[in-house]
Write a protein that holds these residues in place. Structure first.
Motif, mmCIF file in Angstrom:
data_model
loop_
_atom_site.group_PDB
_atom_site.id
_atom_site.type_symbol
_atom_site.label_atom_id
_atom_site.label_comp_id
_atom_site.label_asym_id
_atom_site.label_seq_id
_atom_site.Cartn_x
_atom_site.Cartn_y
_atom_site.Cartn_z
ATOM 1 N N GLY A 1 -29.048 2.333 -131.565
ATOM 2 C CA GLY A 1 -30.108 1.458 -132.038
ATOM 3 C C GLY A 1 -31.616 2.418 -132.311
ATOM 4 N N GLU A 2 -31.710 3.353 -131.071
ATOM 5 C CA GLU A 2 -32.988 4.035 -130.937
ATOM 6 C C GLU A 2 -32.686 5.219 -132.099
ATOM 7 O OE1 GLU A 2 -33.496 5.610 -127.464
ATOM 8 O OE2 GLU A 2 -33.818 3.548 -126.403
ATOM 9 N N TRP A 3 -31.536 5.741 -132.329
ATOM 10 C CA TRP A 3 -31.297 6.774 -133.558
ATOM 11 C C TRP A 3 -31.503 6.435 -134.682
ATOM 12 C CZ3 TRP A 3 -30.523 11.983 -133.558
ATOM 13 C CH2 TRP A 3 -30.455 12.864 -132.315
ATOM 14 N N VAL A 4 -30.996 4.928 -134.901
ATOM 15 C CA VAL A 4 -31.344 4.268 -136.366
ATOM 16 C C VAL A 4 -32.518 4.174 -136.454
ATOM 17 C CG1 VAL A 4 -31.003 1.909 -137.527
ATOM 18 C CG2 VAL A 4 -28.925 3.195 -136.523
ATOM 19 N N GLU A 5 -33.565 3.775 -135.380
ATOM 20 C CA GLU A 5 -35.021 3.650 -135.590
ATOM 21 C C GLU A 5 -35.493 4.915 -136.081
ATOM 22 O OE1 GLU A 5 -36.777 1.856 -132.373
ATOM 23 O OE2 GLU A 5 -35.435 0.267 -132.199
ATOM 24 N N LEU A 6 -35.163 5.932 -135.465
ATOM 25 C CA LEU A 6 -35.619 7.348 -135.808
ATOM 26 C C LEU A 6 -35.394 7.730 -137.185
ATOM 27 C CD1 LEU A 6 -36.928 10.108 -135.072
ATOM 28 C CD2 LEU A 6 -34.602 10.561 -134.324
ATOM 29 N N LEU A 7 -34.014 7.515 -137.654
ATOM 30 C CA LEU A 7 -33.844 7.541 -139.155
ATOM 31 C C LEU A 7 -34.507 6.886 -139.932
ATOM 32 C CD1 LEU A 7 -29.924 7.703 -138.421
ATOM 33 C CD2 LEU A 7 -31.151 9.718 -139.074
ATOM 34 N N ARG A 8 -34.818 5.605 -139.663
ATOM 35 C CA ARG A 8 -35.491 4.717 -140.643
ATOM 36 C C ARG A 8 -36.922 5.272 -140.518
ATOM 37 N NH1 ARG A 8 -34.025 2.365 -144.431
ATOM 38 N NH2 ARG A 8 -35.471 0.617 -144.473
ATOM 39 N N LEU B 1 -34.813 7.195 -144.123
ATOM 40 C CA LEU B 1 -33.533 7.527 -144.456
ATOM 41 C C LEU B 1 -33.163 5.996 -144.972
ATOM 42 C CD1 LEU B 1 -33.713 10.075 -142.785
ATOM 43 C CD2 LEU B 1 -31.360 9.841 -143.137
ATOM 44 N N SER B 2 -32.431 6.003 -145.969
ATOM 45 C CA SER B 2 -31.994 4.514 -146.402
ATOM 46 C C SER B 2 -30.873 3.842 -145.736
ATOM 47 C CB SER B 2 -31.857 4.641 -147.966
ATOM 48 O OG SER B 2 -30.403 5.426 -148.010
ATOM 49 N N TRP B 3 -30.699 2.582 -145.595
ATOM 50 C CA TRP B 3 -29.488 1.979 -145.168
ATOM 51 C C TRP B 3 -28.222 2.739 -145.785
ATOM 52 C CZ3 TRP B 3 -29.739 -0.064 -140.620
ATOM 53 C CH2 TRP B 3 -30.887 -0.772 -140.178
ATOM 54 N N ALA B 4 -28.154 2.960 -147.155
ATOM 55 C CA ALA B 4 -27.215 3.495 -147.652
ATOM 56 C C ALA B 4 -26.768 4.756 -146.718
ATOM 57 C CB ALA B 4 -27.270 3.768 -149.286
ATOM 58 N N GLU B 5 -27.766 5.632 -146.689
ATOM 59 C CA GLU B 5 -27.443 6.859 -146.270
ATOM 60 C C GLU B 5 -26.800 6.977 -144.660
ATOM 61 O OE1 GLU B 5 -30.598 10.121 -147.554
ATOM 62 O OE2 GLU B 5 -31.360 8.158 -147.035
ATOM 63 N N ILE B 6 -27.522 5.799 -143.970
ATOM 64 C CA ILE B 6 -26.970 5.699 -142.650
ATOM 65 C C ILE B 6 -25.465 4.910 -142.441
ATOM 66 C CG2 ILE B 6 -27.459 3.922 -140.485
ATOM 67 C CD1 ILE B 6 -30.437 4.243 -141.307
ATOM 68 N N GLY B 7 -25.353 4.175 -143.451
ATOM 69 C CA GLY B 7 -23.971 3.625 -143.809
ATOM 70 C C GLY B 7 -23.042 4.678 -143.855
ATOM 71 N N LYS B 8 -23.427 5.571 -145.109
ATOM 72 C CA LYS B 8 -22.298 6.573 -145.394
ATOM 73 C C LYS B 8 -22.018 7.533 -144.014
ATOM 74 C CE LYS B 8 -21.944 10.676 -148.467
ATOM 75 N NZ LYS B 8 -22.506 11.188 -149.719
ATOM 76 N N ALA B 9 -23.202 7.662 -143.112
ATOM 77 C CA ALA B 9 -22.970 8.647 -142.065
ATOM 78 C C ALA B 9 -21.848 7.823 -141.194
ATOM 79 C CB ALA B 9 -24.166 9.017 -141.392
ATOM 80 N N LEU B 10 -21.966 6.627 -141.140
ATOM 81 C CA LEU B 10 -21.378 5.681 -140.121
ATOM 82 C C LEU B 10 -19.632 5.538 -140.809
ATOM 83 C CD1 LEU B 10 -23.940 3.200 -138.747
ATOM 84 C CD2 LEU B 10 -22.903 4.958 -137.498
ATOM 85 N N GLY B 11 -19.701 5.642 -142.034
ATOM 86 C CA GLY B 11 -18.100 5.369 -142.677
ATOM 87 C C GLY B 11 -18.175 3.904 -143.020
ATOM 88 N N VAL B 12 -19.668 3.291 -143.219
ATOM 89 C CA VAL B 12 -19.397 1.800 -143.425
ATOM 90 C C VAL B 12 -20.430 1.689 -144.889
ATOM 91 C CG1 VAL B 12 -18.945 1.134 -141.277
ATOM 92 C CG2 VAL B 12 -21.368 1.293 -142.177
#
Length: 128
Positions: free
Chosen positions: A84-91, A95-106
């Protein structure tokens, strides 16, 4: 990102971090210096490596297994908090939710559903 020891545990023995029990870590896992020393000695000794024929849990009593199970869950919760902390950092870095999702494979939606409430509640707690 929270770099304090408060609320953190060693992912290997479950002991909480403190001034006396310092932790090292990365990518969600934390390890105390006592475990570092133990595992270093363990893998540095040919006789100790040769003696390890079965997983440690094969030798554990039911009570030990139950106790260790609670430590496994605490470590998993710690890793979830780190994610969750890493996602906060990315946001924060836009970085978009699409980019985060792609990194997670979702999908973007799946990433948002998994992490948006966590990051929102953490921001709310920090501002209170």
């Amino acid at each position: 990102m929270d770099a304090t020891l408060e609320g953190k545990i060693c992912s290997f023995c479950g002991k909480p971090g403190s001034r006396k029990n310092r932790l090292a870590g990365g990518l969600g896992a934390m390890i105390c210096f006592e475990c570092i020393e133990y595992f270093h000695q363990d893998i540095s000794s040919e006789s100790r490596v040769a003696a390890q024929t079965r997983p440690v849990w094969d030798e554990m009593s039911d009570a030990d297994l139950l106790h260790t199970f609670t430590l496994v869950l605490r470590s998993a919760e710690q890793n979830t908090a780190f994610a969750g902390e890493w996602v906060e950092l990315l946001r924060r870095r836009k970085l978009s939710w699409a980019e985060i999702g792609k990194a997670l494979g979702v999908s973007r939606q799946a990433a948002w559903e998994r992490f948006s409430t966590t990051s929102t509640s953490r921001r709310r707690d920090a501002s209170a």
